[in-house]
Scaffold this motif. Structure first.
Motif, short mmCIF file in Angstrom:
data_model
loop_
_atom_site.label_atom_id
_atom_site.label_comp_id
_atom_site.label_asym_id
_atom_site.label_seq_id
_atom_site.Cartn_x
_atom_site.Cartn_y
_atom_site.Cartn_z
N ALA A 3 108.09 27.50 131.44
CA ALA A 3 109.51 27.71 131.75
C ALA A 3 110.05 28.97 131.09
CB ALA A 3 110.33 26.50 131.28
N VAL A 4 109.53 29.31 129.91
CA VAL A 4 110.02 30.45 129.15
C VAL A 4 108.84 31.35 128.82
CG1 VAL A 4 111.11 31.19 127.00
CG2 VAL A 4 111.96 29.16 128.18
N VAL A 5 109.05 32.65 129.00
CA VAL A 5 108.04 33.65 128.65
C VAL A 5 108.58 34.48 127.49
CG1 VAL A 5 106.75 35.68 129.45
CG2 VAL A 5 107.16 33.75 131.01
N ASN A 6 107.72 34.69 126.51
CA ASN A 6 108.06 35.51 125.34
C ASN A 6 107.08 36.66 125.26
OD1 ASN A 6 107.29 35.22 121.86
ND2 ASN A 6 108.98 36.39 122.70
N VAL A 7 107.58 37.90 125.17
CA VAL A 7 106.72 39.04 124.93
C VAL A 7 107.12 39.66 123.61
CG1 VAL A 7 108.16 40.64 126.28
CG2 VAL A 7 105.76 41.18 125.86
N GLN A 8 106.12 39.94 122.78
CA GLN A 8 106.38 40.45 121.44
C GLN A 8 106.08 41.95 121.38
OE1 GLN A 8 105.15 38.07 118.15
NE2 GLN A 8 106.16 36.29 119.02
N LEU A 9 107.09 42.72 120.99
CA LEU A 9 106.96 44.16 120.90
C LEU A 9 106.57 44.57 119.48
CD1 LEU A 9 110.18 45.28 122.83
CD2 LEU A 9 107.97 44.53 123.74
N PRO A 10 105.78 45.66 119.34
CA PRO A 10 105.32 46.60 120.35
C PRO A 10 104.23 46.02 121.26
CG PRO A 10 105.28 47.58 118.15
CD PRO A 10 105.43 46.11 117.98
N CYS A 11 104.27 46.43 122.54
CA CYS A 11 103.27 45.97 123.52
C CYS A 11 103.36 46.88 124.74
CB CYS A 11 103.51 44.52 123.91
SG CYS A 11 102.39 43.87 125.15
N LEU A 12 102.28 47.58 125.07
CA LEU A 12 102.28 48.46 126.23
C LEU A 12 102.49 47.71 127.54
CD1 LEU A 12 99.45 51.09 125.57
CD2 LEU A 12 101.91 51.40 125.37
N THR A 25 102.60 59.70 112.24
CA THR A 25 101.56 60.64 112.64
C THR A 25 101.81 61.10 114.07
OG1 THR A 25 100.09 58.93 113.53
CG2 THR A 25 99.89 59.44 111.17
N ILE A 26 101.11 62.14 114.48
CA ILE A 26 101.24 62.63 115.86
C ILE A 26 100.78 61.55 116.84
CG2 ILE A 26 100.36 64.30 117.53
CD1 ILE A 26 100.26 66.34 115.26
N GLY A 27 99.66 60.88 116.49
CA GLY A 27 99.17 59.80 117.35
C GLY A 27 100.18 58.69 117.50
N ALA A 28 100.86 58.34 116.40
CA ALA A 28 101.86 57.28 116.46
C ALA A 28 103.05 57.70 117.33
CB ALA A 28 102.34 56.95 115.05
N ARG A 29 103.42 58.97 117.28
CA ARG A 29 104.53 59.45 118.09
C ARG A 29 104.17 59.44 119.58
NH1 ARG A 29 108.60 62.45 115.33
NH2 ARG A 29 108.26 62.41 113.08
N ARG A 84 104.30 55.88 120.71
CA ARG A 84 105.71 55.47 120.80
C ARG A 84 106.32 55.95 122.12
NH1 ARG A 84 110.72 57.54 118.65
NH2 ARG A 84 112.11 55.82 118.07
N ALA A 85 106.00 57.18 122.50
CA ALA A 85 106.51 57.70 123.76
C ALA A 85 105.95 56.92 124.95
CB ALA A 85 106.17 59.18 123.88
N LEU A 86 104.68 56.57 124.90
CA LEU A 86 104.05 55.81 125.99
C LEU A 86 104.68 54.42 126.13
CD1 LEU A 86 100.26 56.62 125.44
CD2 LEU A 86 101.69 57.39 127.34
N ALA A 87 105.07 53.84 125.00
CA ALA A 87 105.60 52.48 125.03
C ALA A 87 107.08 52.42 125.37
CB ALA A 87 105.37 51.81 123.67
N ALA A 88 107.78 53.54 125.33
CA ALA A 88 109.23 53.52 125.49
C ALA A 88 109.66 52.91 126.82
CB ALA A 88 109.78 54.95 125.36
N VAL A 89 109.04 53.33 127.93
CA VAL A 89 109.45 52.84 129.25
C VAL A 89 109.20 51.34 129.41
CG1 VAL A 89 109.04 53.00 131.73
CG2 VAL A 89 109.28 55.09 130.37
N PRO A 90 107.97 50.83 129.12
CA PRO A 90 107.79 49.38 129.25
C PRO A 90 108.67 48.57 128.31
CG PRO A 90 105.82 50.42 128.31
CD PRO A 90 106.68 51.51 128.83
N HIS A 91 108.95 49.10 127.12
CA HIS A 91 109.82 48.38 126.19
C HIS A 91 111.24 48.29 126.72
CE1 HIS A 91 107.22 48.86 122.29
NE2 HIS A 91 106.61 48.21 123.26
#
Length: 383
Positions: A88-97, A125-129, A132-139
């Motif tokens: 009945a309920v869906v939970n998504v935990q962020l961060p998650c692509l 780090t650059i990798g973390a940034r 973060r950019a990749l995850a922004a839209v799905p989040h």
């Protein structure tokens, strides 16, 4: 009873505070009679594709590759679609692509959606940034489609751009704590004591040996702590190291421990009663993290339940357990000298307050932590 589907990137047997907290959420809701199912990445590859743990059905999906700590899982959407049967309920935990995909599927199937904003993504780090950019839209997509969003505290929400976008949907609740007091555990109030060679002061760190935890800051503060409280001090580090996904920083920390002449001791990973006993032997627990990924610090509550005072960085979310209980001291994030002063003060005088385990449980136990999820489940079957 309505069912609950929890979607995230990592679950057991991966060990981290947030993984254990997610499982505690599922376990608690299952104990209340709800059907519980988890969909997560299959890490390690040898983990079963389907398993039941503590009355929670766990579905694991293989990954094609990994980008930093994020898994690329082409089969995740199909697994989530199938797992929604009877939920009945869906939970998504962020961060998650995959958060946006989960959110769209939940709405297509008429399920209620609660997003857990576990933590902001690192910029260290650059990798973390890039991640973060990749995850922004799905989040953001998940936030738009969410019925409710759970965040640990108002100050953490105010520090987050994501949370400010969705203020009207936010519920505040701490993260569920995995290691509550075990049967037979009782702990009298702590009293300041004198250390000697046989019983040195024991400063503890519990958590992953990862760069975001800022263990280097704690090591840098240690000589000043010795100056302030005397030579009889040891630092115990407990937690996974070489098996932490996407991390190599543990090499530096373990090398420093080996070079310390016994002042710093790496004690490996502990869980259950072994970890509870370790907490009980500490004089103070320290959380030195300076990274935005740290949103709460579950180990603070685990320690406080055993009447161990805590010293933590004065950061949004992280400051909540000490601010609400008075059971320790905060220090300006990144300031090694202030960290040392705070530890010395706690060792000399004890914490400003000791509310006791019952009050800690009331503030941060499962009933408080799981309220937003239970409320959405109580609203009906979500259809």
């Amino acid at each position: 009873m309505p069912g609950f589907l929890l979607c995230l990137t990592y679950h057991l047997p991966n060990v981290s505070g947030l993984t254990l907290s997610a499982h505690e959420l599922a376990r608690h809701l299952a104990s209340r009679g709800h059907k519980l199912r988890v969909v997560a990445g299959r890490v390690p590859d040898t983990a079963p594709a389907l398993e039941t743990i503590d009355d929670v059905e766990v579905v694991r999906v293989r990954s094609l590759c990994r980008i930093s700590k994020a898994l690329v899982m082409p089969g995740y959407g199909l697994a989530v679609w199938r797992a929604m049967d009877g939920m009945a309920v869906v939970n998504v935990q962020l961060p998650c692509l995959d958060a946006g995909l989960v959110a769209v599927l939940a709405k297509l199937r008429g399920r209620k959606l609660i997003v857990s904003y576990i933590s902001s993504m690192s910029k260290a780090t650059i990798g973390a940034r890039i991640l973060r950019a990749l995850a922004a839209v799905p989040h953001v997509a998940a936030g738009i489609l969410a019925d409710r969003i759970q965040v640990v505290s108002p100050d953490y929400a105010e520090a987050s751009t994501f949370c400010r976008l969705f203020r009207r949907k936010i519920d505040f609740a701490p993260l569920p704590v995995h290691l509550h007091l075990l049967p037979g555990e009782t702990h009298p109030p702590r009293r300041p004591r004198t250390a000697d060679a046989d019983r040195p002061f024991r400063i503890g760190y519990v958590g992953r040996v990862a760069r975001q935890k800022s263990l280097g800051l704690l090591l840098a503060a240690l000589p000043r702590i010795v100056e302030l409280v005397g030579p009889h001090v040891v630092l115990d580090i407990v937690g996974p190291a070489s098996d932490v996904i996407g991390e190599s920083h543990w090499h530096e920390i373990l090398e420093a421990a080996n070079a310390s002449g016994g002042r710093v001791r790496y004690c490996g990973s502990k869980s259950g009663m072994a970890l509870a006993r370790h907490y009980a032997e500490l004089d103070v627990l320290v959380l030195p993290s300076t990274d935005r990924l740290e949103s709460f610090g579950l180990v603070q509550v685990e320690a406080m339940l055993r009447r161990v005072p805590v010293v933590a960085s004065d950061l949004p979310g992280m400051r909540l357990p000490i601010a609400r209980t008075g059971m320790g001291r905060l220090f300006p994030a990144g300031d090694a000298a202030a960290l040392a002063e705070a530890v010395a003060k706690v060792l000399a005088d004890g914490p400003p307050c000791d509310p006791g385990p019952d009050e800690i449980e009331r503030l941060f136990g499962n009933e408080a932590a799981c309220t937003p999820y239970a409320r959405l489940l109580a609203a009906g079957d979500g259809r």
